[in-house]
Design an enzyme around this catalytic site. Structure first.
Site, PDB file in Angstrom:
ATOM      1  N   VAL A 155      34.246  47.451  41.597  1.00  0.00           N
ATOM      2  CA  VAL A 155      35.228  48.521  41.814  1.00  0.00           C
ATOM      3  C   VAL A 155      36.051  48.135  43.037  1.00  0.00           C
ATOM      4  CG1 VAL A 155      35.594  50.957  42.364  1.00  0.00           C
ATOM      5  CG2 VAL A 155      33.688  50.296  40.887  1.00  0.00           C
ATOM      6  N   HIS A 156      37.378  48.104  42.888  1.00  0.00           N
ATOM      7  CA  HIS A 156      38.197  47.763  44.058  1.00  0.00           C
ATOM      8  C   HIS A 156      39.559  48.445  44.093  1.00  0.00           C
ATOM      9  CE1 HIS A 156      40.374  45.178  41.259  1.00  0.00           C
ATOM     10  NE2 HIS A 156      41.310  45.058  42.176  1.00  0.00           N
ATOM     11  N   ARG A 157      40.033  48.984  42.977  1.00  0.00           N
ATOM     12  CA  ARG A 157      41.400  49.506  42.950  1.00  0.00           C
ATOM     13  C   ARG A 157      41.522  50.764  43.795  1.00  0.00           C
ATOM     14  NH1 ARG A 157      45.006  47.146  39.539  1.00  0.00           N
ATOM     15  NH2 ARG A 157      44.124  45.752  37.954  1.00  0.00           N
TER      16      ARG A 157
END
Length: 362
Positions: A210-212
């Site tokens: 998860v990074h956005r």
């Protein structure tokens, strides 16, 4: 001699650039017209495990220019990059500037080159999520509209450009990430020991990234995703969760990190090197991600994927049954895990020779 300046700044771009650089090296070794490629690293990602380790693992030459334009707002970051890239291009005047994907580095490089009348080559042109709330969507649209050579990974990408009245210089070349999946998939089998280090069994764990900003920066979204991850991690199927620096920051801010740390079946790691990630993608039973690149890598390694967004640029992976868009709500994510769609092959990504096709166009 042709001169190319390639602009990179984030993990997926290092991987794609490695494949084109390798094709250039083979071209030069064959005694043909020499191509000189130099790299600008904008510094958009400059964590050791998210930047420099990729260059060493992929046998890439170190960047000629290392900028330090990360860790600030989108506008400030893009502006700083534009200023610094313009200085380099003005002095060195390459025949082409090559940019990849949809990051701030992509847009800054394309704008700087186009204003100096240097042809822009956009690799992964034509992708659209049709969600302009995403900074990446703005970046890819603007980059396409100033590019000279648009290298599309899929036929739908070509169609998207046609609908925006972009017809000149458009080519369906396949997906350069497929080149990388084939090449580095074999290398990962030889070089990575991540399965042993994390004590994992093949197809006996799930992998999540998860990074956005749309997921990390909103407490409701990140909390809902976190709840799903904590529910699905179990003794018979643990969850491996490499933490992007921004994700770690917001998990701490929303008081969620301790729950992950104390969960007996979640294995948090620092950001991983590329070969370790490839190995985990190949061996996972399912991948949950909001990354466009990881969605495709999942398909290349024949691993089912659940996308933690409401839309995807890679619609063909959904149509083919390898990918499901779950959004961020806990119940939707769990429902996708229970679903088992019919899957079939995708014929748009080429035969692993995309880098060679791009080089022929150049």
């Amino acid at each position: 001699m042709k001169k190319i300046i390639t602009i990179v700044g984030a993990r997926p771009q290092f991987i794609k650039a490695a494949m084109l650089s390798r094709a250039i090296q083979l071209h030069n070794q064959a005694g043909q017209e020499t191509i000189r490629e130099q790299l600008i690293h904008t510094g958009q990602h400059y964590d050791e495990n998210m930047s420099r380790i990729f260059f060493s693992e992929m046998d890439m030459a170190r960047p000629t220019w290392q900028l330090h334009c990360g860790h600030t707002t989108h506008g400030a970051m893009t502006g700083q990059m534009l200023i610094e890239i313009e200085k380099i291009l003005t002095e060195h005047r390459p025949d082409y500037v090559v940019v990849y994907g949809d990051t701030n580095s992509t847009l800054a490089g394309a704008l700087a080159a186009s204003k100096l009348h240097i042809p822009v080559v956009h690799i992964e042109a034509g992708l659209r999520s049709f969600n302009k709330a995403m900074p990446e969507e703005i970046n890819r649209i603007l980059t396409d509209h100033v590019s000279t050579l648009l290298c599309c990974p899929t036929r739908s990408a070509v169609q998207h450009l046609a609908e925006e009245n972009i017809h000149e210089g458009v080519y369906h070349v396949g997906d350069i990430m497929y080149d990388a999946a084939l090449f580095f998939g074999r290398k990962a089998e030889e070089a990575s020991d991540i399965m042993q280090r994390l004590q994992l069994e093949s197809k006996g764990f799930r992998l999540c990234t998860v990074h956005r900003a749309e997921n990390t920066d909103q407490e409701e979204r990140l909390s809902s995703i976190a709840e799903a991850l904590m529910q699905i991690a179990s003794s018979h199927c643990p969850l491996v969760f490499p933490l992007h620096p921004r994700t770690r920051q917001y998990l701490e801010k929303y008081h969620l990190l301790e729950r992950f740390v104390s969960h007996p079946h979640i294995r948090l790691t620092e950001p991983l090197g590329f070969l370790d990630m490839v190995m985990l993608e190949k061996q996972a039973s399912t991948i949950l991600t909001d990354s466009g690149g990881v969605q495709k890598e999942a398909y290349f390694h024949q691993t089912p994927c659940i996308t933690l967004r409401e839309e995807t640029e890679w619609t063909e992976t959904v149509t083919a049954g390898w990918n499901q868009t779950a959004g961020y709500r806990t119940d939707q994510i769990l429902a996708c895990l229970e679903n088992n769609p019919v899957r079939h092959e995708i014929d748009e990504y080429g035969q692993g020779n995309t880098a060679q096709k791009i080089l022929e166009l150049l």
